[in-house]
Design an enzyme around this catalytic site. Structure first.
Site, mmCIF file in Angstrom:
data_model
loop_
_atom_site.group_PDB
_atom_site.id
_atom_site.type_symbol
_atom_site.label_atom_id
_atom_site.label_comp_id
_atom_site.label_asym_id
_atom_site.label_seq_id
_atom_site.Cartn_x
_atom_site.Cartn_y
_atom_site.Cartn_z
ATOM 1 N N ASP A 34 0.822 -1.217 0.000
ATOM 2 C CA ASP A 34 0.000 0.000 0.000
ATOM 3 C C ASP A 34 0.855 1.267 0.000
ATOM 4 O OD1 ASP A 34 1.042 -0.132 2.531
ATOM 5 O OD2 ASP A 34 -0.861 0.211 3.580
ATOM 6 N N GLU A 36 3.203 2.027 2.080
ATOM 7 C CA GLU A 36 3.631 2.436 3.425
ATOM 8 C C GLU A 36 5.112 2.095 3.602
ATOM 9 O OE1 GLU A 36 2.519 0.736 7.733
ATOM 10 O OE2 GLU A 36 0.827 1.705 6.703
ATOM 11 N N ARG A 92 11.552 27.481 1.501
ATOM 12 C CA ARG A 92 11.039 28.722 0.908
ATOM 13 C C ARG A 92 9.633 29.068 1.406
ATOM 14 N NH1 ARG A 92 12.512 27.355 -5.265
ATOM 15 N NH2 ARG A 92 12.416 25.244 -4.395
ATOM 16 N N LYS A 186 14.132 42.062 -8.051
ATOM 17 C CA LYS A 186 13.382 41.382 -9.111
ATOM 18 C C LYS A 186 11.883 41.469 -8.845
ATOM 19 C CE LYS A 186 13.890 36.858 -6.865
ATOM 20 N NZ LYS A 186 14.585 35.561 -6.932
#
Length: 295
Positions: A34, A36, A92, A186
């Site tokens: 499955d 896991e 981030r 930017k």
């Protein structure tokens, strides 16, 4: 001492193990039908100090292997668990930029501590804010001295930060190279998309060897646009140095067609052979990690 690796970066793990004069610990890793995951240390670690080297970059299995391994070491009686994270994924996502946004970097920091890590050595986290999320002892390393060593014999240098967030990083490298630092800015309407690099009118890069410095290269949109404007303003040769070479999506094609002469990254993030094009040079950070760990 036991050194275990989650196999997110096997090449770097082998280098660190060799410098440590240690063998990599044995693990049983399997996936059930499955999907896991199961991770079990085979070596007996009760009462011993364990070292783990593993990153949390996608896919999710990388994070789960690390968390399960840390917890297995903890419940099997490891005296102390020191974690080396060459690349901290999700870093981030360190601020709430819009309503409902997740603070995933803090969640990741909490997870590795809860799983069992006693101390962490990390390399160039995206921001100091991420470092502050960790509630256990953290040693935050930087690759800047490694880059300074690489560029030290080059003349007529100017160090460029492609955005204001990287200004301190650029200043540090510039000081080591005895060169001026130039922070640009930017416009980024959404992640991985840069529409414009703002170049101050008083900045002079004509006939200079420009070094763009950043913490990571993902799709290479930032360095691509920055390199183009530097070449437009007369830069002689354009180099890029970044700690983490993620190189996702169109990154390699952008680097190939850009005016960049060379991109230097460390081996914190594994770069597959098909992405190791002529313009890309990889410098190992294994020695820095090992010296820090031994101290």
């Amino acid at each position: 001492m036991f050194l275990f690796s989650t196999n997110t970066n096997p090449e770097l793990a082998r280098k660190v193990a060799k410098l440590f004069h240690a063998r990599l610990g044995q693990l049983e890793i399997k996936t059930f039908s499955d999907d896991e995951l199961y991770v079990r240390p085979i070596d007996k670690i009760r009462g011993k100090v364990a070292w783990v080297i593993g990153s949390t970059m996608p896919p999710t299995d990388n994070l789960l292997k690390l968390l399960i391994l840390l917890n297995a070491l903890k419940i099997n009686g490891a005296k102390k668990i020191n974690l080396i994270i060459p690349y901290f994924g999700y870093a981030r996502q360190d601020h709430l930029d819009q309503p409902g946004a997740p603070l995933t970097a803090k969640l990741m920091a909490d997870l590795v501590a809860t799983a069992g890590a006693s101390r962490i050595i990390a390399v160039d986290l995206h921001s100091q804010k991420v470092a502050n999320f960790f509630k256990i002892p953290l040693i935050h390393l930087s690759a800047i001295p490694i880059f300074a060593e690489y560029f030290k014999k080059m003349k007529n240098l100017v160090v460029i930060s492609p955005d204001k967030g990287g200004k301190k990083r650029a200043i540090r490298l510039a000081r080591l190279l005895h060169a001026p630092a130039v922070p640009l800015s930017k416009i980024r309407p959404r992640p991985n998309v840069v529409t414009k690099i703002i170049f101050p009118p008083d900045v002079k890069v004509k006939n200079k060897n420009a070094v763009i410095v950043d913490d990571l290269i993902d799709t290479a949109s930032t360095i691509y646009e920055t390199a183009k404007i530097l070449k437009k303003h007369g830069a002689r040769n354009i180099y890029v140095c970044a700690t983490h070479g993620v190189f996702s999506g169109p990154a390699i094609s952008r680097i190939k067609k850009s005016p960049i002469k060379q991109v230097i990254v460390t081996d914190t993030y594994p770069v597959p052979s098909q992405k190791r094009v002529r313009k890309i040079k990889i410098i190992s950070i294994a020695q820095l990690l090992t010296l820090t760990a031994k101290n």
